[in-house]
Enzyme design. Structure first.
Site, PDB file in Angstrom:
ATOM      1  N   THR A  27       0.837  -1.200   0.000  1.00  0.00           N
ATOM      2  CA  THR A  27       0.000   0.000   0.000  1.00  0.00           C
ATOM      3  C   THR A  27       0.867   1.243   0.000  1.00  0.00           C
ATOM      4  OG1 THR A  27      -1.787  -1.122   1.176  1.00  0.00           O
ATOM      5  CG2 THR A  27      -1.709   1.283   1.358  1.00  0.00           C
TER       6      THR A  27
ATOM      7  N   THR B  13      -0.503   1.500   6.426  1.00  0.00           N
ATOM      8  CA  THR B  13      -0.315   0.341   5.567  1.00  0.00           C
ATOM      9  C   THR B  13      -0.188  -0.890   6.444  1.00  0.00           C
ATOM     10  OG1 THR B  13       1.162  -0.779   3.997  1.00  0.00           O
ATOM     11  CG2 THR B  13       2.179   0.800   5.510  1.00  0.00           C
TER      12      THR B  13
END
Length: 363
Positions: A203, A254
């Site tokens: 991410t 993330t």
């Protein structure tokens, strides 16, 4: 004697605020004289031993390019929102990260992309989930914020909205990469979990403080390899993977999304900071009745308190069984990281001249 008692009381009352409102020389600078920026490209089992010199250099170059793009916007007086968008656009187009072009495959062999963005000045936000043909989901998330009455759109409805807004549409095959396809095949053949296959969460995200004193945060992801049933993680959820509030902080996360959602990681960090009074500006000088100025001394630094809070929230995630990391900016310009994994792709830059990228835990 009376003057001494008065002065003592004033010093005591100011120092008593130490746990609520910080004051440092850096924090006392006037707004509009500095900017700060931070990015991430995912966290996970990232070690020097598993990375070739070429891969290491390529990841650092990609991080630096995104860091430079956002920094340039801020250095030229641009907005935090524009800086966040500029950096994430590059990261979405870079196949090394699990966002945009490099998105992982679902169980069925397709790609479902998520993204969100938030303006710390207004707390306006936009997000998209499960889109399959949007080249840059972060652009669509911002359009949801600015050109719709909603905060989150999902699936085909989000894609229809993208067409109306002139957002670039690409064929689903645009997101295909051999490395991600191999990961899905390995997962199915060996009956592995998403975590065993991915090893890291790719991410991407960015947080920014501009020279006007406004903050923003954004996050974009392809999710987890082999995800099914329209699974959505924390990245597009305001308060879990993304949050920005000028009164406290800006955060992009993330990691294992299910746990970040349950903890409400991004909002939790900012809420704890705001409730302690951090981000409210420097402690004012206190004057005694005979004209002496009493100044609080040895107050805790904003950065130390913010780091402690971020670490505590990430420890909570770890205690539940999840892992990952966050990037954090305070209104005073402190750019911080916290992760409970071996490494995290990350970078930060400030108007003071800081400019660095890192990968491993001991960088």
């Amino acid at each position: 004697m009376r003057g001494f008692i008065t002065r003592f009381a004033l010093v005591f009352s100011v120092v008593a605020l130490a746990g609520q409102v910080p004051a440092t020389a850096r924090d006392a600078e006037p707004a509009g004289t500095r900017w700060s920026f931070a990015i991430h490209g995912g966290a996970g089992t990232i070690s020097r031993e598993d990375m070739t010199p070429e891969e290491d250099a390529a990841h650092r170059a990609a991080l630096q390019a995104a860091l430079d793009a956002g920094s340039k916007v801020l250095d030229e007086g641009g907005t935090a929102m524009d800086a966040v968008e500029a950096a994430i656009l590059l990261l979405e187009d870079e196949p090394r990260f699990n966002a945009g072009r490099g998105a992982v495959y679902t169980w069925e062999g397709s790609h479902e992309l998520d993204a969100s963005i938030m303006d710390g000045a207004t707390r306006d936000a936009g997000a998209v989930a499960g889109v399959t043909n949007i080249r840059n989901p972060i652009l669509l998330a911002r359009k949801v914020m600015t050109d719709s009455p909603h905060v989150m759109l999902a699936g085909k409805g989000a894609e229809d909205f993208a067409v109306e807004q002139g957002i670039e549409i690409v064929p689903p095959s645009y997101f295909d990469t051999e490395r991600r396809r191999e990961a899905l095949e390995r997962m199915k053949a060996r009956q592995l979990s998403s975590l065993d296959v991915d090893l890291k969460f790719g991410t991407v995200g960015a947080v920014a403080l501009d020279t006007a004193g406004n903050m923003a945060a954004g996050t974009s992801t392809g999710g987890m390899t082999g995800k099914r049933w329209g699974r959505v993680g924390d990245a597009p959820i305001i308060g879990a993977g993304t949050f920005a509030d000028n009164r406290s902080c800006a955060v992009s996360a993330t990691g294992w999304g299910e746990y970040f959602i349950r903890v409400g990681v991004a909002h939790e960090i900012c809420a704890r900071l705001r409730l302690q009074g951090y981000g409210a500006g420097p402690v004012p000088h206190t004057s005694s009745e005979d004209g002496e100025v009493m100044v609080a001394v040895a107050l805790p630094l904003v950065s130390e308190v913010a780091q402690k809070i971020a670490d505590e929230v990430m420890a909570d995630v770890k205690q539940l069984g999840g892992d990952g990391g966050i990037i954090l900016l305070t209104p005073e310009g402190h750019a911080l990281f916290s992760f409970n994994t071996a490494g995290m792709y990350r970078g930060r830059a400030t108007s003071d001249g800081v400019n660095e990228v890192a990968i491993y835990g001991n960088d």
